[in-house]
Design a protein around this motif. Sequence first.
Motif, PDB file in Angstrom:
ATOM      1  N   ILE A 187      56.449   8.135  46.812  1.00 27.21           N
ATOM      2  CA  ILE A 187      55.253   7.325  46.597  1.00 27.21           C
ATOM      3  C   ILE A 187      55.278   6.632  45.236  1.00 27.21           C
ATOM      4  CG2 ILE A 187      52.735   7.436  46.325  1.00 27.21           C
ATOM      5  CD1 ILE A 187      52.792   9.530  48.625  1.00 27.21           C
ATOM      6  N   GLU A 188      55.715   7.318  44.199  1.00 30.64           N
ATOM      7  CA  GLU A 188      55.717   6.726  42.861  1.00 30.64           C
ATOM      8  C   GLU A 188      56.691   5.550  42.744  1.00 30.64           C
ATOM      9  OE1 GLU A 188      56.514   7.920  38.174  1.00 30.64           O
ATOM     10  OE2 GLU A 188      56.551   9.492  39.705  1.00 30.64           O
ATOM     11  N   PHE A 189      57.894   5.714  43.300  1.00 31.19           N
ATOM     12  CA  PHE A 189      58.926   4.679  43.146  1.00 31.19           C
ATOM     13  C   PHE A 189      59.101   3.810  44.385  1.00 31.19           C
ATOM     14  CE2 PHE A 189      60.134   8.038  40.138  1.00 31.19           C
ATOM     15  CZ  PHE A 189      60.123   7.292  38.963  1.00 31.19           C
ATOM     16  N   ASP A 190      58.349   4.093  45.453  1.00 31.45           N
ATOM     17  CA  ASP A 190      58.420   3.347  46.711  1.00 31.45           C
ATOM     18  C   ASP A 190      59.867   3.263  47.226  1.00 31.45           C
ATOM     19  OD1 ASP A 190      57.188   2.086  48.865  1.00 31.45           O
ATOM     20  OD2 ASP A 190      57.605   0.091  48.042  1.00 31.45           O
ATOM     21  N   GLU A 191      60.578   4.392  47.162  1.00 30.36           N
ATOM     22  CA  GLU A 191      61.945   4.462  47.664  1.00 30.36           C
ATOM     23  C   GLU A 191      61.962   5.296  48.935  1.00 30.36           C
ATOM     24  OE1 GLU A 191      64.160   6.138  44.430  1.00 30.36           O
ATOM     25  OE2 GLU A 191      64.198   4.239  43.322  1.00 30.36           O
ATOM     26  N   VAL A 192      62.691   4.813  49.936  1.00 30.94           N
ATOM     27  CA  VAL A 192      62.771   5.503  51.222  1.00 30.94           C
ATOM     28  C   VAL A 192      64.136   6.179  51.343  1.00 30.94           C
ATOM     29  CG1 VAL A 192      62.756   5.191  53.733  1.00 30.94           C
ATOM     30  CG2 VAL A 192      61.158   3.900  52.298  1.00 30.94           C
ATOM     31  N   GLU A 193      64.123   7.447  51.772  1.00 33.02           N
ATOM     32  CA  GLU A 193      65.350   8.223  51.971  1.00 33.02           C
ATOM     33  C   GLU A 193      65.259   8.957  53.301  1.00 33.02           C
ATOM     34  OE1 GLU A 193      68.154   8.717  50.142  1.00 33.02           O
ATOM     35  OE2 GLU A 193      67.536   7.388  48.519  1.00 33.02           O
ATOM     36  N   GLU A 194      66.423   9.181  53.921  1.00 33.02           N
ATOM     37  CA  GLU A 194      66.461  10.007  55.126  1.00 33.02           C
ATOM     38  C   GLU A 194      67.257  11.270  54.822  1.00 33.02           C
ATOM     39  OE1 GLU A 194      67.066   9.196  59.676  1.00 33.02           O
ATOM     40  OE2 GLU A 194      69.011   9.501  58.734  1.00 33.02           O
TER      41      GLU A 194
ATOM     42  N   VAL B 221      53.533  15.221  50.974  1.00 27.80           N
ATOM     43  CA  VAL B 221      53.861  16.519  50.385  1.00 27.80           C
ATOM     44  C   VAL B 221      54.057  16.334  48.888  1.00 27.80           C
ATOM     45  CG1 VAL B 221      54.944  17.459  52.457  1.00 27.80           C
ATOM     46  CG2 VAL B 221      56.346  16.288  50.777  1.00 27.80           C
ATOM     47  N   LYS B 222      53.722  17.360  48.142  1.00 29.21           N
ATOM     48  CA  LYS B 222      53.949  17.366  46.706  1.00 29.21           C
ATOM     49  C   LYS B 222      55.034  18.390  46.426  1.00 29.21           C
ATOM     50  CE  LYS B 222      49.424  15.734  45.408  1.00 29.21           C
ATOM     51  NZ  LYS B 222      48.293  15.853  44.524  1.00 29.21           N
ATOM     52  N   VAL B 223      55.990  17.998  45.583  1.00 31.11           N
ATOM     53  CA  VAL B 223      57.128  18.850  45.275  1.00 31.11           C
ATOM     54  C   VAL B 223      57.217  19.017  43.766  1.00 31.11           C
ATOM     55  CG1 VAL B 223      59.626  19.102  45.462  1.00 31.11           C
ATOM     56  CG2 VAL B 223      58.363  17.976  47.290  1.00 31.11           C
ATOM     57  N   ASN B 224      57.213  20.263  43.325  1.00 34.34           N
ATOM     58  CA  ASN B 224      57.388  20.531  41.900  1.00 34.34           C
ATOM     59  C   ASN B 224      58.864  20.429  41.563  1.00 34.34           C
ATOM     60  OD1 ASN B 224      54.667  21.012  41.315  1.00 34.34           O
ATOM     61  ND2 ASN B 224      54.829  23.088  42.130  1.00 34.34           N
ATOM     62  N   ALA B 225      59.169  19.543  40.615  1.00 32.70           N
ATOM     63  CA  ALA B 225      60.550  19.314  40.180  1.00 32.70           C
ATOM     64  C   ALA B 225      60.589  19.399  38.662  1.00 32.70           C
ATOM     65  CB  ALA B 225      61.012  17.944  40.661  1.00 32.70           C
ATOM     66  N   PRO B 226      61.797  19.557  38.101  1.00 31.12           N
ATOM     67  CA  PRO B 226      61.900  19.620  36.638  1.00 31.12           C
ATOM     68  C   PRO B 226      61.272  18.416  35.929  1.00 31.12           C
ATOM     69  CG  PRO B 226      63.971  20.271  37.638  1.00 31.12           C
ATOM     70  CD  PRO B 226      63.081  19.780  38.749  1.00 31.12           C
ATOM     71  N   VAL B 227      61.261  17.248  36.587  1.00 33.13           N
ATOM     72  CA  VAL B 227      60.680  16.045  35.974  1.00 33.13           C
ATOM     73  C   VAL B 227      59.174  15.948  36.190  1.00 33.13           C
ATOM     74  CG1 VAL B 227      62.823  14.728  36.131  1.00 33.13           C
ATOM     75  CG2 VAL B 227      61.183  14.633  38.012  1.00 33.13           C
ATOM     76  N   GLY B 228      58.614  16.887  36.916  1.00 33.76           N
ATOM     77  CA  GLY B 228      57.181  16.868  37.196  1.00 33.76           C
ATOM     78  C   GLY B 228      56.936  16.970  38.690  1.00 33.76           C
ATOM     79  N   THR B 229      55.725  16.655  39.108  1.00 31.68           N
ATOM     80  CA  THR B 229      55.379  16.725  40.524  1.00 31.68           C
ATOM     81  C   THR B 229      55.701  15.395  41.194  1.00 31.68           C
ATOM     82  OG1 THR B 229      53.620  18.305  40.062  1.00 31.68           O
ATOM     83  CG2 THR B 229      53.520  17.164  42.170  1.00 31.68           C
ATOM     84  N   LEU B 230      56.468  15.470  42.268  1.00 27.76           N
ATOM     85  CA  LEU B 230      56.834  14.287  43.039  1.00 27.76           C
ATOM     86  C   LEU B 230      56.045  14.313  44.340  1.00 27.76           C
ATOM     87  CD1 LEU B 230      60.710  14.532  42.591  1.00 27.76           C
ATOM     88  CD2 LEU B 230      59.103  13.208  41.220  1.00 27.76           C
ATOM     89  N   GLU B 231      55.660  13.143  44.801  1.00 29.30           N
ATOM     90  CA  GLU B 231      54.892  13.062  46.034  1.00 29.30           C
ATOM     91  C   GLU B 231      55.627  12.181  47.030  1.00 29.30           C
ATOM     92  OE1 GLU B 231      50.213  12.542  47.374  1.00 29.30           O
ATOM     93  OE2 GLU B 231      50.838  11.941  45.364  1.00 29.30           O
ATOM     94  N   TYR B 232      55.733  12.668  48.261  1.00 24.87           N
ATOM     95  CA  TYR B 232      56.441  11.954  49.318  1.00 24.87           C
ATOM     96  C   TYR B 232      55.539  11.795  50.536  1.00 24.87           C
ATOM     97  CZ  TYR B 232      60.686  13.159  46.728  1.00 24.87           C
ATOM     98  OH  TYR B 232      61.643  13.291  45.764  1.00 24.87           O
ATOM     99  N   GLU B 233      55.684  10.668  51.207  1.00 25.81           N
ATOM    100  CA  GLU B 233      55.016  10.442  52.484  1.00 25.81           C
ATOM    101  C   GLU B 233      56.062  10.567  53.581  1.00 25.81           C
ATOM    102  OE1 GLU B 233      52.724   6.961  55.042  1.00 25.81           O
ATOM    103  OE2 GLU B 233      53.554   6.470  53.083  1.00 25.81           O
ATOM    104  N   VAL B 234      55.733  11.295  54.643  1.00 23.69           N
ATOM    105  CA  VAL B 234      56.643  11.436  55.779  1.00 23.69           C
ATOM    106  C   VAL B 234      56.503  10.189  56.640  1.00 23.69           C
ATOM    107  CG1 VAL B 234      57.281  12.812  57.792  1.00 23.69           C
ATOM    108  CG2 VAL B 234      56.429  13.959  55.728  1.00 23.69           C
TER     109      VAL B 234
END
Length: 164
Positions: A97-104, A139-152
């Motif tokens: 969500i933050e970087f608007d990058e899509v990954e599979e 979903v929110k994922v705790n990572a070393p760089v902070g909390t990352l948020e992803y949309e499924v």
Amino acid sequence: MDEAVILTREGLENLKEELVNLKTVRRKEVAERLKQAIDFGDLSENSEYDDAKNEQAFIEGRIQTLEATIHKAKVIEDETLSSGVINIGSYVTVRDIEFDEVEEYRIVGTSEADPMQNKISNESPLGAALLGKRQGQTVKVNAPVGTLEYEVIRVSLDKAKEAE
């Protein structure tokens, strides 16, 4: 008690193929290298012999590991996966969500994980956060760089089509 090793059907087949290759091809290759190295004479300063012995030990260790993994394998069958719910074996397309990058990614058991092939473990932070989710959820994922948020974006039992 030995813990089951969770694998996809594809992952189990790949391990079986590797095991057959090690037993039928690689063992013979190393045995031939050892024979040639022994023919060179003095083994105390024979680097070819040392290299072949080290490779032989690696191959035998890998064979033991593969046999144990295959023996403990619990295969996640596609038919048992709920349609639309992320589980081991699912292909998942997510948007950062933050970087608007899509990954599979494909969610797999720990022994199959390979980030270079976008196969992430069900025990990884992102993999664990995605389990049980559906398309459209975040979903929110705790990572070393902070909390990352992803949309499924997509959940499937098949790899996304290139045209999509």
